[in-house]
Design an enzyme around this catalytic site. Structure first.
Site, PDB file in Angstrom:
ATOM      1  N   MET A  56      -0.178   1.116   4.963  1.00 47.15           N
ATOM      2  CA  MET A  56      -0.957   1.545   6.122  1.00 47.15           C
ATOM      3  C   MET A  56      -2.042   0.516   6.413  1.00 47.15           C
ATOM      4  O   MET A  56      -2.514  -0.155   5.494  1.00 47.15           O
ATOM      5  CB  MET A  56      -1.621   2.873   5.749  1.00 47.15           C
ATOM      6  CG  MET A  56      -1.872   3.805   6.901  1.00 47.15           C
ATOM      7  SD  MET A  56      -2.583   5.349   6.258  1.00 47.15           S
ATOM      8  CE  MET A  56      -1.151   6.114   5.536  1.00 47.15           C
ATOM      9  N   ASP A  90      -4.398  -4.707   6.229  1.00 47.17           N
ATOM     10  CA  ASP A  90      -4.799  -5.593   5.139  1.00 47.17           C
ATOM     11  C   ASP A  90      -3.682  -6.600   4.854  1.00 47.17           C
ATOM     12  O   ASP A  90      -2.516  -6.227   4.795  1.00 47.17           O
ATOM     13  CB  ASP A  90      -5.105  -4.762   3.887  1.00 47.17           C
ATOM     14  CG  ASP A  90      -5.687  -5.589   2.750  1.00 47.17           C
ATOM     15  OD1 ASP A  90      -6.334  -6.617   3.040  1.00 47.17           O
ATOM     16  OD2 ASP A  90      -5.504  -5.191   1.589  1.00 47.17           O
ATOM     17  N   SER A 132       0.852  -1.184   0.000  1.00 45.48           N
ATOM     18  CA  SER A 132       0.000   0.000   0.000  1.00 45.48           C
ATOM     19  C   SER A 132       0.891   1.238   0.000  1.00 45.48           C
ATOM     20  O   SER A 132       1.720   1.406  -0.883  1.00 45.48           O
ATOM     21  CB  SER A 132      -0.953  -0.036   1.200  1.00 45.48           C
ATOM     22  OG  SER A 132      -1.837   1.062   1.168  1.00 45.48           O
ATOM     23  N   THR A 133       0.776   2.075   1.014  1.00 43.74           N
ATOM     24  CA  THR A 133       1.551   3.322   1.084  1.00 43.74           C
ATOM     25  C   THR A 133       3.044   3.055   0.930  1.00 43.74           C
ATOM     26  O   THR A 133       3.603   2.254   1.674  1.00 43.74           O
ATOM     27  CB  THR A 133       1.310   4.013   2.445  1.00 43.74           C
ATOM     28  OG1 THR A 133      -0.071   3.913   2.745  1.00 43.74           O
ATOM     29  CG2 THR A 133       1.757   5.457   2.410  1.00 43.74           C
TER      30      THR A 133
END
Length: 190
Positions: free
Chosen positions: A128, A131, A8-9
């Protein structure tokens, strides 16, 4: 077997480094969920294709999973794995977001664990939230292995931290050691 990656991020630069490290080394298909909106995932696939010198594209519903190829979950769609006859196949759906994300990492890892079992290798990169943690648990229970990026090399240690907290990770590694680990464990030349 198959290599599963969730990010992600901070994911795209980490992915470009990882794909460059796997150049010419790994025959297994790579299935990737990166939290991103539509159109960005197609661009990411193009960049990864160049960085890793392997065919890489947004997944389409019904794609057969072929060795040496990389499939990216398209923005707005969950990517899952189904076994249709002898061939593992990709299925896309617009089920509700999981962990506030669609695509989410959990549906990919969960379904790949069912189809590939011990043949699945998971990697959770910077991101972040949490997940991927449940998907990693499912993977480990099915006999597969997963590793996570360490905190020092992550932009955000949310997803890798949550996956590490399951206590089932095969390793917590800095980004520059993840490529070599995948090459080793996937049976590629060192």
């Amino acid at each position: 077997g198959v290599i599963l990656i969730g990010a992600s991020t901070g994911g795209p630069p980490a992915l470009l480094k990882l794909f460059a490290a796997l150049r010419g080394a790994v025959e297994q298909p790579i299935l990737l969920t990166q939290h991103m909106p539509p159109t960005f995932t197609a661009l990411l696939a193009e960049q990864l294709s160049r960085a890793g010198d392997r065919p890489c594209a947004e997944a389409r519903d019904g794609d057969r999973i072929k060795p040496g190829h990389c499939y990216v979950a398209p923005g707005g769609w969950h990517m899952t794995v189904a076994r249709e006859g002898a061939m593992p196949t990709l299925r896309l759906n617009q089920d509700p977001p999981e962990n506030f994300c669609r695509p989410a990492v959990d549906p990919l890892f969960r379904t790949a664990a069912r189809v590939f079992g011990a043949g699945a290798l998971g990697v959770i990169l910077t991101g972040m939230g949490s997940d991927g943690a449940q998907g990693c648990e499912a993977l480990a229970r099915a006999g597969g292995h997963f590793i996570v990026q360490d905190e020092a090399s992550s932009v955000v240690w949310g997803m890798p931290g949550a996956a590490a907290a399951t206590g089932l990770a095969g390793g917590i590694l800095p980004l520059d050691q993840i490529g070599p680990w995948v090459r080793r464990v996937s049976g590629a030349a060192p």
